[in-house]
Design a protein around this motif. Structure first.
Motif, short mmCIF file in Angstrom:
data_model
loop_
_atom_site.label_atom_id
_atom_site.label_comp_id
_atom_site.label_asym_id
_atom_site.label_seq_id
_atom_site.Cartn_x
_atom_site.Cartn_y
_atom_site.Cartn_z
N PRO A 13 0.83 -1.21 0.00
CA PRO A 13 0.00 0.00 0.00
C PRO A 13 0.86 1.26 0.00
O PRO A 13 2.01 1.25 0.45
N SER A 14 0.28 2.35 -0.48
CA SER A 14 1.02 3.61 -0.60
C SER A 14 1.25 4.30 0.73
O SER A 14 2.05 5.23 0.81
N GLY A 15 0.59 3.88 1.77
CA GLY A 15 0.77 4.50 3.09
C GLY A 15 -0.33 4.09 4.04
O GLY A 15 -1.02 3.10 3.81
N THR A 16 -0.53 4.89 5.08
CA THR A 16 -1.53 4.55 6.09
C THR A 16 -2.80 5.37 5.96
O THR A 16 -3.76 5.14 6.69
N GLY A 17 -2.81 6.33 5.04
CA GLY A 17 -3.99 7.16 4.85
C GLY A 17 -4.20 7.52 3.40
O GLY A 17 -3.39 7.19 2.53
N ARG A 33 -8.01 0.43 -0.79
CA ARG A 33 -6.69 0.18 -1.38
C ARG A 33 -6.85 -0.34 -2.80
O ARG A 33 -7.58 -1.30 -3.04
N CYS A 34 -6.19 0.28 -3.74
CA CYS A 34 -6.17 -0.20 -5.11
C CYS A 34 -5.40 -1.52 -5.13
O CYS A 34 -4.25 -1.59 -4.68
N ALA A 35 -6.05 -2.56 -5.63
CA ALA A 35 -5.42 -3.88 -5.65
C ALA A 35 -4.37 -4.02 -6.75
O ALA A 35 -3.63 -4.99 -6.78
N GLN A 36 -4.28 -3.03 -7.62
CA GLN A 36 -3.28 -3.08 -8.71
C GLN A 36 -2.01 -2.32 -8.34
O GLN A 36 -0.91 -2.83 -8.52
N CYS A 42 -9.74 7.49 -0.12
CA CYS A 42 -10.89 7.47 0.78
C CYS A 42 -12.14 6.96 0.06
O CYS A 42 -12.24 7.03 -1.16
N CYS A 43 -13.07 6.44 0.84
CA CYS A 43 -14.28 5.80 0.30
C CYS A 43 -15.27 6.84 -0.23
O CYS A 43 -15.11 8.04 -0.03
N ASP A 44 -16.31 6.35 -0.86
CA ASP A 44 -17.33 7.24 -1.43
C ASP A 44 -18.21 7.91 -0.37
O ASP A 44 -18.97 8.82 -0.71
N ASP A 45 -18.13 7.49 0.88
CA ASP A 45 -18.82 8.21 1.95
C ASP A 45 -17.95 9.35 2.48
O ASP A 45 -18.42 10.15 3.28
N SER A 46 -16.71 9.43 2.05
CA SER A 46 -15.81 10.52 2.42
C SER A 46 -16.04 11.71 1.50
O SER A 46 -16.57 11.56 0.40
N LEU A 47 -15.62 12.88 1.93
CA LEU A 47 -15.81 14.08 1.12
C LEU A 47 -15.09 14.00 -0.21
O LEU A 47 -15.62 14.39 -1.25
N GLY A 48 -13.86 13.47 -0.22
CA GLY A 48 -13.05 13.47 -1.43
C GLY A 48 -13.35 12.36 -2.41
O GLY A 48 -13.06 12.50 -3.60
N LYS A 49 -13.87 11.24 -1.95
CA LYS A 49 -14.15 10.10 -2.82
C LYS A 49 -12.93 9.74 -3.69
O LYS A 49 -13.04 9.46 -4.88
N HIS A 50 -11.76 9.76 -3.07
CA HIS A 50 -10.52 9.62 -3.83
C HIS A 50 -10.26 8.22 -4.36
O HIS A 50 -9.55 8.07 -5.37
N ALA A 51 -10.80 7.17 -3.74
CA ALA A 51 -10.61 5.81 -4.30
C ALA A 51 -11.30 5.70 -5.65
O ALA A 51 -10.73 5.20 -6.62
N ILE A 63 -10.62 -2.61 -5.90
CA ILE A 63 -10.15 -2.08 -4.62
C ILE A 63 -10.41 -3.12 -3.54
O ILE A 63 -11.23 -4.02 -3.70
N ARG A 64 -9.71 -2.96 -2.44
CA ARG A 64 -9.95 -3.77 -1.25
C ARG A 64 -10.13 -2.80 -0.08
O ARG A 64 -9.50 -1.75 -0.04
N SER A 65 -10.98 -3.18 0.84
CA SER A 65 -11.11 -2.38 2.05
C SER A 65 -9.74 -2.29 2.72
O SER A 65 -8.99 -3.27 2.75
N TYR A 66 -9.44 -1.12 3.26
CA TYR A 66 -8.19 -0.93 4.00
C TYR A 66 -8.50 -0.67 5.47
O TYR A 66 -7.76 -0.03 6.18
N GLU A 67 -9.64 -1.19 5.91
CA GLU A 67 -10.07 -1.07 7.29
C GLU A 67 -9.70 -2.34 8.05
O GLU A 67 -9.83 -3.45 7.50
N PRO A 68 -9.25 -2.21 9.31
CA PRO A 68 -8.91 -3.40 10.10
C PRO A 68 -10.10 -4.37 10.19
O PRO A 68 -11.23 -3.95 10.40
#
Length: 116
Positions: A13-17, A33-36, A42-51, A63-68
């Motif tokens: 992964p690219s980092g922790t956030g 997390r992008c699997a490629q 961030c997820c689509d419930d986040s303001l940025g919807k960056h994933a 993508i894969r969840s990056y949540e514990p």
């Protein structure tokens, strides 16, 4: 999950956030997390919807969840959820002590009213 193109289990992964939220000093609700390529967004419930923005910009489909404790995958191209999939390079989630929403210190007190 069958062997999908767009999954490279060797890439860390690219980092922790969320890459973009961290760069802007922002915050997120949950992480994906992008699997490629390992990009954390961030997820689509986040303001940025960056994933999702990363998927649109790169065409990387999975993508894969990056949540514990979560190990599900989502394929944007087929709109399919996979409960399990291949093991990806560690770590498989953000640090357990990193809150969601996060990161600590950047989440506004009224965060819940800002989503959706």
């Amino acid at each position: 999950m069958t062997s999908d193109t767009g999954i490279d289990p060797r890439v860390p992964p690219s980092g922790t956030g969320c890459v973009e939220c961290d760069a802007a000093g922002g915050w997120w609700f949950h992480l994906r997390r992008c699997a490629q390529c390992g990009h954390i967004g961030c997820c689509d419930d986040s303001l940025g919807k960056h994933a999702t923005a990363h998927h649109r910009a790169t065409g990387h489909p999975v993508i894969r969840s990056y949540e514990p404790g979560e190990s599900w995958f989502w394929n944007y191209d087929t709109n399919e959820l996979y409960v399990t999939g291949p093991e990806l390079a560690p770590p498989v989630s953000h640090p357990v002590d990193q809150p969601a929403p996060g990161p600590a210190g950047r989440v506004p007190a009224n965060w819940a009213t800002m989503l959706r």
